[in-house]
Design a protein around this motif. Structure first.
Motif, PDB file in Angstrom:
ATOM      1  N   GLU A 176       0.829  -1.206   0.000  1.00 25.05           N
ATOM      2  CA  GLU A 176       0.000   0.000   0.000  1.00 25.05           C
ATOM      3  C   GLU A 176       0.863   1.255   0.000  1.00 25.05           C
ATOM      4  O   GLU A 176       0.555   2.239  -0.673  1.00 25.05           O
ATOM      5  CB  GLU A 176      -0.930   0.014   1.209  1.00 25.05           C
ATOM      6  N   VAL A 219      -7.462   1.433  -4.445  1.00 22.25           N
ATOM      7  CA  VAL A 219      -6.829   1.833  -3.186  1.00 22.25           C
ATOM      8  C   VAL A 219      -7.665   2.882  -2.467  1.00 22.25           C
ATOM      9  O   VAL A 219      -7.690   2.937  -1.233  1.00 22.25           O
ATOM     10  CB  VAL A 219      -5.400   2.356  -3.431  1.00 22.25           C
ATOM     11  N   TYR A 220      -8.389   3.717  -3.246  1.00 26.22           N
ATOM     12  CA  TYR A 220      -9.250   4.728  -2.638  1.00 26.22           C
ATOM     13  C   TYR A 220     -10.389   4.065  -1.874  1.00 26.22           C
ATOM     14  O   TYR A 220     -10.704   4.454  -0.735  1.00 26.22           O
ATOM     15  CB  TYR A 220      -9.799   5.647  -3.724  1.00 26.22           C
ATOM     16  N   GLU A 222     -10.394   1.064  -0.606  1.00 28.13           N
ATOM     17  CA  GLU A 222      -9.835   0.397   0.570  1.00 28.13           C
ATOM     18  C   GLU A 222      -9.577   1.389   1.695  1.00 28.13           C
ATOM     19  O   GLU A 222      -9.908   1.146   2.854  1.00 28.13           O
ATOM     20  CB  GLU A 222      -8.537  -0.324   0.192  1.00 28.13           C
ATOM     21  N   ARG A 223      -8.996   2.540   1.357  1.00 29.07           N
ATOM     22  CA  ARG A 223      -8.707   3.537   2.383  1.00 29.07           C
ATOM     23  C   ARG A 223      -9.993   4.138   2.932  1.00 29.07           C
ATOM     24  O   ARG A 223     -10.102   4.381   4.138  1.00 29.07           O
ATOM     25  CB  ARG A 223      -7.806   4.629   1.794  1.00 29.07           C
ATOM     26  N   ILE A 226     -11.413   1.892   5.531  1.00 27.43           N
ATOM     27  CA  ILE A 226     -10.739   2.039   6.826  1.00 27.43           C
ATOM     28  C   ILE A 226     -11.298   3.247   7.572  1.00 27.43           C
ATOM     29  O   ILE A 226     -11.585   3.194   8.777  1.00 27.43           O
ATOM     30  CB  ILE A 226      -9.221   2.184   6.621  1.00 27.43           C
ATOM     31  N   LEU A 304      -5.665   9.941   7.256  1.00 28.31           N
ATOM     32  CA  LEU A 304      -6.132   8.805   6.468  1.00 28.31           C
ATOM     33  C   LEU A 304      -6.390   9.180   5.020  1.00 28.31           C
ATOM     34  O   LEU A 304      -6.481   8.320   4.162  1.00 28.31           O
ATOM     35  CB  LEU A 304      -7.411   8.235   7.083  1.00 28.31           C
ATOM     36  N   TRP A 307      -1.622   9.075   1.314  1.00 28.61           N
ATOM     37  CA  TRP A 307      -0.619   8.017   1.335  1.00 28.61           C
ATOM     38  C   TRP A 307       0.751   8.691   1.288  1.00 28.61           C
ATOM     39  O   TRP A 307       0.990   9.567   0.461  1.00 28.61           O
ATOM     40  CB  TRP A 307      -0.752   7.103   0.114  1.00 28.61           C
TER      41      TRP A 307
END
Length: 604
Positions: A176, A219-220, A222-223, A226, A304, A307
């Motif tokens: 990541e 990835v967006y 996934e983040r 979170i 958050l 990255w």
């Protein structure tokens, strides 16, 4: 975004060439300097000076009053701060040292009575030199991140052989964390240098090729998952952002469908004396800081919404060596009259920088001249000094390291200058501003009025960060934390006619309401200023979203420790519809002791 061509990235030798070219211009200019003091016997009178970080404007006014020589600083130099210690010597030498320290120049003219008067002005070449240094610093940082780009070709086994604390190992071993570096590698050299000079680089998400959009969406999501999970498990509390996090604001709205309306954002930020290079998506803001866990181990914190590409130590952007003339790059001569190593080593026991310089001047008998900054350092110095030369040279380097200074000599004078002064000075708040605001607040019994707060509109975001550093932390924060605050204050200034005392927190029922504005209240001029504020945001705002704008100003309870300088803390809260931005905290000085009271000027 274009794939990186390794051969086009400037190499470290390019930095040296850049600075040598700059130095050549300086050497040529210095050879043609004329002596503005020629023939003025008044400048031969001997003077003993002790000045502890006083602005040039105030210092020269005091010096003129004591010596009878008309001396002034130009508007561009009056706010520079100087430290001078040393023995009695001709006034001419003191004035020459002031010009040498800052690379200023003295101009001569005659007043109405025909008497000579002198003005300390900035040289025309100084801004160009500082711009070259800033670009060289950007290229140096870029070359270090490019080393990480080249390491993308290393195998997991090769990465594992790197030191445990190596940032390349840290950021490339985690898939990541590795992804942002892979995207960064697609930037052209021109785009990279633009990023480091402007500290931001945006690409509209819809403009990106599909080969970038697909992994970014993944990835967006996934983040964002979170983030949403944290919100569910911690209702009403923001994800942690260090010891000074503000948990009173509502969360930013950030949905997968917002990605198409947003941008891919690369950012360079400062925090805790370090440099953070990061990548963001959507509307979540980027924040970065350095903290320490209970054991004292350093830990890096980012929001958050971003990255990290990498984190670099504060001196990563230093391009000047620990000693030598910072303008001509002339090395310190082996015959230079330096204090004995034992003398310099002895002053290391002093607690403060000013005490060390004062004691060095006293025990060595040499004049000491240095620049001075009230704002906290922007870079955390290295843990160990860069040792070079003989023992006398090394101990002077050791003296300068904790404060981030360099040194050089001219005649018998020992000069000290902030190693990254062209960056540090951007964070300095003029003493005249601090004194004026403190005087107003004391006159009002410490209860700030709206007019007092609006004086902060005169400061830049970097100066606002420097102002906050007077009360909080070991290092100046990131100026982007205050991006937009001058524009918000300008909106109030352009149309608010009632000057009222700010309420403390939320007003009681029937009490005086906090000064606040909404979009319907704004005049045409204020709406133009609102557009300027929206330009400073880290995420796009639609015209419809702008119409939901609101802002309010109130006094916040003081939370500083007993050892902190007294201040008044003001908070500006703003919102755009459902999105409530991070409140701006503004520290106003309740007291300011002008350093002129510690300045001594004695005539022999």
């Amino acid at each position: 975004m274009v794939r990186h061509a390794p051969g086009r990235i400037p190499s470290p030798p390019g930095l040296i060439l850049l600075l040598v070219l700059a130095a050549a211009g300086y050497a040529s200019a210095q050879e043609n300097r004329y002596d503005p003091f020629a023939g003025d016997t008044r400048l031969e009178q001997k003077v003993t000076v002790s000045a502890e970080g006083q602005s040039l404007g105030e210092f020269l006014e005091l010096l003129a009053g004591r010596t009878g020589v008309a001396l002034t600083a130009s508007r561009q130099t009056a706010d520079d701060k100087v430290v001078i210690f040393g023995p009695s010597r001709p006034l001419r030498e003191i004035l020459t040292d002031l010009a040498t320290l800052f690379d200023h120049r003295w101009t001569r003219e005659r007043d109405a009575e025909g008497s000579r008067r002198y003005t300390l002005a900035r040289t025309a070449r100084a801004p160009a030199h500082e711009q070259r240094l800033a670009r060289a610093a950007a290229e140096k940082v870029m070359s270090q991140v490019d080393e990480q780009v080249r390491a993308l070709g290393e195998t997991p086994e090769q990465l594992a052989r790197r030191p445990q604390q190596d940032p390349i190992r840290r950021f490339l071993s985690d898939p990541e964390l590795r992804f942002p570096t892979e995207l960064y590698a697609e930037l052209t050299p021109e785009q990279r240098i633009a990023l480091y000079l402007r500290r931001k680089l945006d690409f509209p998400f819809r403009s990106l090729p599909e080969r970038y959009q697909t992994p970014l969406r993944k990835v967006y999501a996934e983040r964002l998952g979170i983030f949403e999970r944290y919100v569910r498990e911690n209702p009403g509390v923001l994800p942690p952002m260090g010891k000074d996090a503000d948990d009173s604001r509502r969360l930013f709205v950030d949905r997968p469908e917002d990605l198409d309306k947003g941008s891919l954002r690369f950012r360079v930020r400062r925090g805790g004396g370090h440099l953070f290079i990061g990548m963001g998506l959507g509307v979540l803001p980027f924040r970065a800081d350095v903290d320490r866990d209970p054991s004292g181990k350093r830990q890096y914190i980012t929001s958050l919404g971003f990255w990290g590409v990498t984190i670099l130590e504060g001196p990563a952007s230093w391009v000047l060596p620990p000693h030598g003339n910072p303008y001509t790059l002339e090395k310190v001569s082996e015959e230079a009259p330096l204090p004995e190593a034992a003398i310099t080593r002895g002053v290391l026991r002093e607690k403060t920088w000013l005490d060390r310089l004062r004691n060095l001047a006293k025990t060595s008998g040499r004049p000491i001249v240095a620049d001075y900054y009230r704002s906290k350092p922007v870079a955390q110095p290295p843990d160990e000094p860069e040792l070079s030369g003989d023992e006398t040279t090394r101990v002077l380097d050791t003296l300068c390291r904790p404060e981030g200074y360099l040194w050089w000599t001219h005649e018998r004078t020992l000069f000290f200058r902030k190693r990254e002064w062209y960056e540090q000075k951007r964070y300095e708040v003029p003493d005249r501003w601090l004194a004026a605001v403190a005087k107003r607040l004391r006159a009002g019994g410490g209860h700030p009025r709206l007019a007092d707060v609006l004086l902060a509109a005169q400061l830049t975001p970097a100066q606002l960060a420097g102002l906050t550093s007077l009360y909080e932390g070991e290092f100046s924060g990131d100026e982007e934390t205050y991006a937009g605050l001058p524009e918000l204050l300008a909106i109030f200034k352009a149309g608010w006619v009632r000057d009222i005392v700010l309420p403390l927190g939320a007003p009681a029922p029937g009490g005086i309401p906090a000064p606040q504005l909404g979009f319907p209240d704004l005049s045409l001029r204020q709406r133009n200023l609102l557009a300027a504020f929206l330009e400073t945001r880290d995420f796009p705002v639609t015209p419809e979203g702008a119409q939901t704008f609101r802002v309010a100003i109130s006094r916040a309870p003081e939370t500083g420790s007993d050892g902190d300088p007294p201040r008044v803390l003001v908070r500006l809260k703003w919102s755009l519809g459902m999105e409530e931005g991070m409140p701006y905290g503004l520290s106003l000085p309740l007291q300011f002791q002008a350093p002129g009271t510690a300045t001594r000027i004695d005539l022999q």
